[in-house]
Design a protein around this motif. Structure first.
Motif, PDB file in Angstrom:
ATOM      1  N   VAL A  91       0.904  -1.222   0.080  1.00 39.84           N
ATOM      2  CA  VAL A  91      -0.018  -0.161  -0.024  1.00 39.84           C
ATOM      3  C   VAL A  91       0.964   1.378   0.106  1.00 39.84           C
ATOM      4  CG1 VAL A  91      -1.567   1.340   1.055  1.00 39.84           C
ATOM      5  CG2 VAL A  91      -1.677  -1.193   1.239  1.00 39.84           C
ATOM      6  N   ASN A  92       0.780   2.167  -0.927  1.00 42.77           N
ATOM      7  CA  ASN A  92       1.437   3.415  -0.986  1.00 42.77           C
ATOM      8  C   ASN A  92       0.472   4.630  -0.820  1.00 42.77           C
ATOM      9  OD1 ASN A  92       4.218   2.894  -2.096  1.00 42.77           O
ATOM     10  ND2 ASN A  92       3.016   1.367  -3.127  1.00 42.77           N
ATOM     11  N   VAL A  93       0.664   5.231   0.441  1.00 44.05           N
ATOM     12  CA  VAL A  93      -0.048   6.584   0.682  1.00 44.05           C
ATOM     13  C   VAL A  93       0.473   7.820   0.435  1.00 44.05           C
ATOM     14  CG1 VAL A  93      -1.348   7.476   2.606  1.00 44.05           C
ATOM     15  CG2 VAL A  93      -1.011   5.157   2.483  1.00 44.05           C
ATOM     16  N   LYS A 125      -8.346   8.417  -8.923  1.00 44.91           N
ATOM     17  CA  LYS A 125      -8.137   7.807  -7.617  1.00 44.91           C
ATOM     18  C   LYS A 125      -8.734   8.427  -6.511  1.00 44.91           C
ATOM     19  CE  LYS A 125      -3.604   5.863  -8.908  1.00 44.91           C
ATOM     20  NZ  LYS A 125      -2.127   5.483  -8.568  1.00 44.91           N
ATOM     21  N   LYS A 126      -8.680   7.763  -5.170  1.00 46.34           N
ATOM     22  CA  LYS A 126      -9.433   8.139  -4.090  1.00 46.34           C
ATOM     23  C   LYS A 126      -8.577   9.355  -3.475  1.00 46.34           C
ATOM     24  CE  LYS A 126     -12.783   7.911  -1.285  1.00 46.34           C
ATOM     25  NZ  LYS A 126     -14.332   8.063  -1.616  1.00 46.34           N
ATOM     26  N   PHE A 127      -9.335  10.283  -2.759  1.00 45.71           N
ATOM     27  CA  PHE A 127      -8.581  11.261  -1.917  1.00 45.71           C
ATOM     28  C   PHE A 127      -9.416  11.633  -0.825  1.00 45.71           C
ATOM     29  CE2 PHE A 127     -11.139  13.697  -4.683  1.00 45.71           C
ATOM     30  CZ  PHE A 127     -11.909  14.367  -4.095  1.00 45.71           C
ATOM     31  N   ALA A 136     -10.506   7.546  13.549  1.00 42.88           N
ATOM     32  CA  ALA A 136     -11.059   6.305  13.436  1.00 42.88           C
ATOM     33  C   ALA A 136     -12.035   6.134  12.264  1.00 42.88           C
ATOM     34  CB  ALA A 136     -12.122   6.120  14.936  1.00 42.88           C
ATOM     35  N   LYS A 137     -12.729   7.240  11.915  1.00 42.57           N
ATOM     36  CA  LYS A 137     -13.560   7.114  10.711  1.00 42.57           C
ATOM     37  C   LYS A 137     -12.844   7.285   9.542  1.00 42.57           C
ATOM     38  CE  LYS A 137     -17.360   7.765   8.250  1.00 42.57           C
ATOM     39  NZ  LYS A 137     -18.255   6.665   7.639  1.00 42.57           N
ATOM     40  N   LEU A 138     -11.625   8.176   9.529  1.00 40.88           N
ATOM     41  CA  LEU A 138     -10.776   7.962   8.276  1.00 40.88           C
ATOM     42  C   LEU A 138     -10.213   6.669   8.190  1.00 40.88           C
ATOM     43  CD1 LEU A 138      -9.142   9.672   6.147  1.00 40.88           C
ATOM     44  CD2 LEU A 138      -7.429  10.205   8.047  1.00 40.88           C
ATOM     45  N   GLN A 139      -9.723   6.058   9.041  1.00 40.16           N
ATOM     46  CA  GLN A 139      -9.100   4.623   9.198  1.00 40.16           C
ATOM     47  C   GLN A 139     -10.186   3.698   8.542  1.00 40.16           C
ATOM     48  OE1 GLN A 139      -7.012   3.431  12.447  1.00 40.16           O
ATOM     49  NE2 GLN A 139      -8.028   1.588  12.621  1.00 40.16           N
ATOM     50  N   GLU A 140     -11.402   3.706   9.167  1.00 44.38           N
ATOM     51  CA  GLU A 140     -12.373   2.924   8.349  1.00 44.38           C
ATOM     52  C   GLU A 140     -12.769   3.112   7.024  1.00 44.38           C
ATOM     53  OE1 GLU A 140     -17.240   1.869   9.437  1.00 44.38           O
ATOM     54  OE2 GLU A 140     -16.236   3.468  10.518  1.00 44.38           O
ATOM     55  N   CYS A 171     -11.912   1.258   0.807  1.00 41.06           N
ATOM     56  CA  CYS A 171     -11.784   1.291  -0.276  1.00 41.06           C
ATOM     57  C   CYS A 171     -10.399   0.620  -0.858  1.00 41.06           C
ATOM     58  CB  CYS A 171     -11.348   3.107  -0.614  1.00 41.06           C
ATOM     59  SG  CYS A 171      -9.458   3.236  -0.235  1.00 41.06           S
ATOM     60  N   LEU A 172      -9.726  -0.133  -0.200  1.00 40.31           N
ATOM     61  CA  LEU A 172      -8.540  -0.881  -0.295  1.00 40.31           C
ATOM     62  C   LEU A 172      -8.799  -2.324  -0.809  1.00 40.31           C
ATOM     63  CD1 LEU A 172      -5.812   0.338   2.329  1.00 40.31           C
ATOM     64  CD2 LEU A 172      -6.093   0.826  -0.321  1.00 40.31           C
TER      65      LEU A 172
END
Length: 279
Positions: free
Chosen positions: A49-51, A156-158, A219-223, A228-229
């Protein structure tokens, strides 16, 4: 949550996940199924995974990168922090728990001559699975143009992250009639007002404090990132993040459960294929 309680909850919950493998499995299949699950989970950890993390100077990119890698700003291997933008080329930071998870610190977007398309080419945008666009105050036109280019050109997602929320709240406490929920709502509303050019499904802002990942919207961002992954890369990504809260542990547990059931179900199905069982 107390760190020791959090650690014990993590150990208990993840151990419980492994016990799922023993359920609904025919006699003689348990050892085979558990071995298959262990091999599959190990394989998933190898998913890459590349962020990409970008934003204006002073947005707290480096501190955020350190936080999601489970590091303090002064730890060995931590990203260099400071108010002055020093990044001129993408800089990679491996996750200490899993080197297949890479966080990229990208050059800032705050230059007067910023052009989204040229920027994406410069930072080799095809390399990243998704982008996190950060601001410590208001999002700028450059941020908006970058988000549009990521979506329309790169497909792509942002994610928009409003950082340093703890500092904003601390400052607001000096005013009369301070109310934390009202202030958070005000900040979110102000951020969203700058993102009106983005399609409705992308109009979300995550309020984050890199020093308090157990609070606010982390936590919401992580979820949402996990969703999406896909199952395999989601497991690898979530498993590499720090156990910042009970919610974070629950997300890891769910990711593990989902994948354990997939393998267990496959093993059970194989055990009932006619001609494959010993009479």
């Amino acid at each position: 949550m107390d760190p020791e309680i959090l650690r014990k909850k993590c150990e208990e919950d993840l151990s419980a996940c492994e016990a799922i493998a023993k359920l609904n499995i025919g006699e003689g299949q348990e050892a085979q199924t558990i071995k298959a699950i262990q091999e599959y989970l190990e394989k998933m950890k190898n998913a890459t995974v590349n962020v990409a993390v970008t934003g204006t100077s002073g947005a707290g990119k480096s501190t955020f990168i350190n936080a999601i890698r489970g590091l303090s700003d002064d730890d060995e291997g931590a990203a260099v922090t400071g108010e002055v933008e020093t990044t001129t080329v993408p800089c990679e930071y491996k996750n200490p728990k899993n080197e297949n998870i890479t966080i990229w610190d990208l050059p800032g977007t705050g230059t007067p001559k910023f052009q989204a398309s040229g920027y994406l080419k410069k930072v080799n945008a095809n390399r990243y699975d998704f982008f996190i666009i950060m601001a410590s105050n208001r999002f700028t036109e450059n941020d908006l143009n970058l988000a549009k280019a990521i979506h329309e050109e790169m497909k792509k997602k942002f994610y928009f992250v409003r950082s340093k929320i703890d500092q904003a709240l601390e400052s607001a406490k000096r005013r009369k009639n301070y109310n934390e929920e009202e202030k958070l709502c005000e900040i979110r509303k102000d951020c969203l007002s700058k993102l009106s050019g983005i399609k409705k499904e992308f109009e979300a802002v995550y309020l984050i404090s890199s020093y308090h990942l157990d609070k606010f919207d982390f936590a919401k961002l992580q979820e949402d990132i996990g969703k999406c992954l896909g199952k395999e890369r989601s497991y690898a990504f979530l498993n590499a993040l720090p156990n910042s809260s009970a919610s974070a542990i629950d997300q890891k547990k769910k990711a593990m459960q989902d994948n354990i059931w997939r393998v267990a179900a496959a093993c059970i199905a194989m055990s009932y294929i006619p001609g494959d069982r010993k009479s």
